[in-house]
Design a protein around this motif. Sequence first.
Motif, short mmCIF file in Angstrom:
data_model
loop_
_atom_site.label_atom_id
_atom_site.label_comp_id
_atom_site.label_asym_id
_atom_site.label_seq_id
_atom_site.Cartn_x
_atom_site.Cartn_y
_atom_site.Cartn_z
N MET A 1 -13.39 7.67 28.51
CA MET A 1 -13.33 7.53 26.98
C MET A 1 -12.54 6.32 26.74
SD MET A 1 -14.12 10.51 25.68
CE MET A 1 -13.16 11.07 24.32
N VAL A 2 -12.91 5.56 25.51
CA VAL A 2 -12.46 4.39 25.31
C VAL A 2 -11.93 4.65 23.84
CG1 VAL A 2 -13.30 1.81 24.92
CG2 VAL A 2 -14.41 3.22 26.58
N THR A 3 -10.95 3.93 23.65
CA THR A 3 -10.34 3.54 22.40
C THR A 3 -11.04 2.43 21.47
OG1 THR A 3 -8.45 4.38 23.15
CG2 THR A 3 -8.15 3.35 20.99
N TYR A 4 -11.47 2.79 20.34
CA TYR A 4 -12.11 1.97 19.51
C TYR A 4 -11.46 1.89 18.25
CZ TYR A 4 -16.28 2.26 22.41
OH TYR A 4 -17.29 2.52 23.45
N ARG A 17 -11.12 7.50 19.79
CA ARG A 17 -11.62 7.84 21.27
C ARG A 17 -13.02 8.44 21.45
NH1 ARG A 17 -8.14 6.49 25.41
NH2 ARG A 17 -9.10 7.92 26.55
N LEU A 18 -13.74 7.52 22.06
CA LEU A 18 -15.06 8.17 22.08
C LEU A 18 -15.67 7.73 23.50
CD1 LEU A 18 -16.66 6.77 19.00
CD2 LEU A 18 -16.08 8.93 19.69
N PRO A 19 -16.59 8.10 24.29
CA PRO A 19 -17.24 7.93 25.47
C PRO A 19 -17.68 6.58 25.39
CG PRO A 19 -17.83 9.89 24.91
CD PRO A 19 -17.32 9.50 23.61
N ILE A 20 -17.62 5.85 26.37
CA ILE A 20 -17.80 4.21 26.42
C ILE A 20 -19.46 4.05 25.73
CG2 ILE A 20 -18.84 4.15 28.69
CD1 ILE A 20 -17.36 1.54 28.82
N THR A 22 -20.71 4.51 22.88
CA THR A 22 -21.12 5.46 21.91
C THR A 22 -20.41 5.12 20.48
OG1 THR A 22 -19.42 6.92 22.32
CG2 THR A 22 -21.28 7.38 23.34
#
Length: 94
Positions: A1-4, A17-20, A22
């Motif tokens: 998960m990555v924070t955008y 927070r979404l999968p990288i 996406t």
Amino acid sequence: MVTYRYRCERDGGFDVRLPIGTAEPSARCPVCDGASVRVFTAPALSLGSRSLIAAIDETQKSRDEPAVVAAPPARRRRASAQVPNPALRHLPRP
Ligand SMILES: [Zn+2]
């Protein structure tokens, strides 16, 4: 998960927070449900705590600039002369 990071014109920034890979170029604001644009920020990289960074710096310094030794290390007492229990250290010796 990555924070955008996204920014709503009315409510300001918010994180999602979404999968990288996406992340969409826009997202819905959690407050007003309006369209928000994606904001590109520096990656959240961290080496850890200050003490860990200081230890890493000291290790690299000792590798590049080792301390100069002026004398050989002091001689240690023989193992038989040492008392294993510190409480018995003050007792008279033969
Ligand atoms: Zn909003």
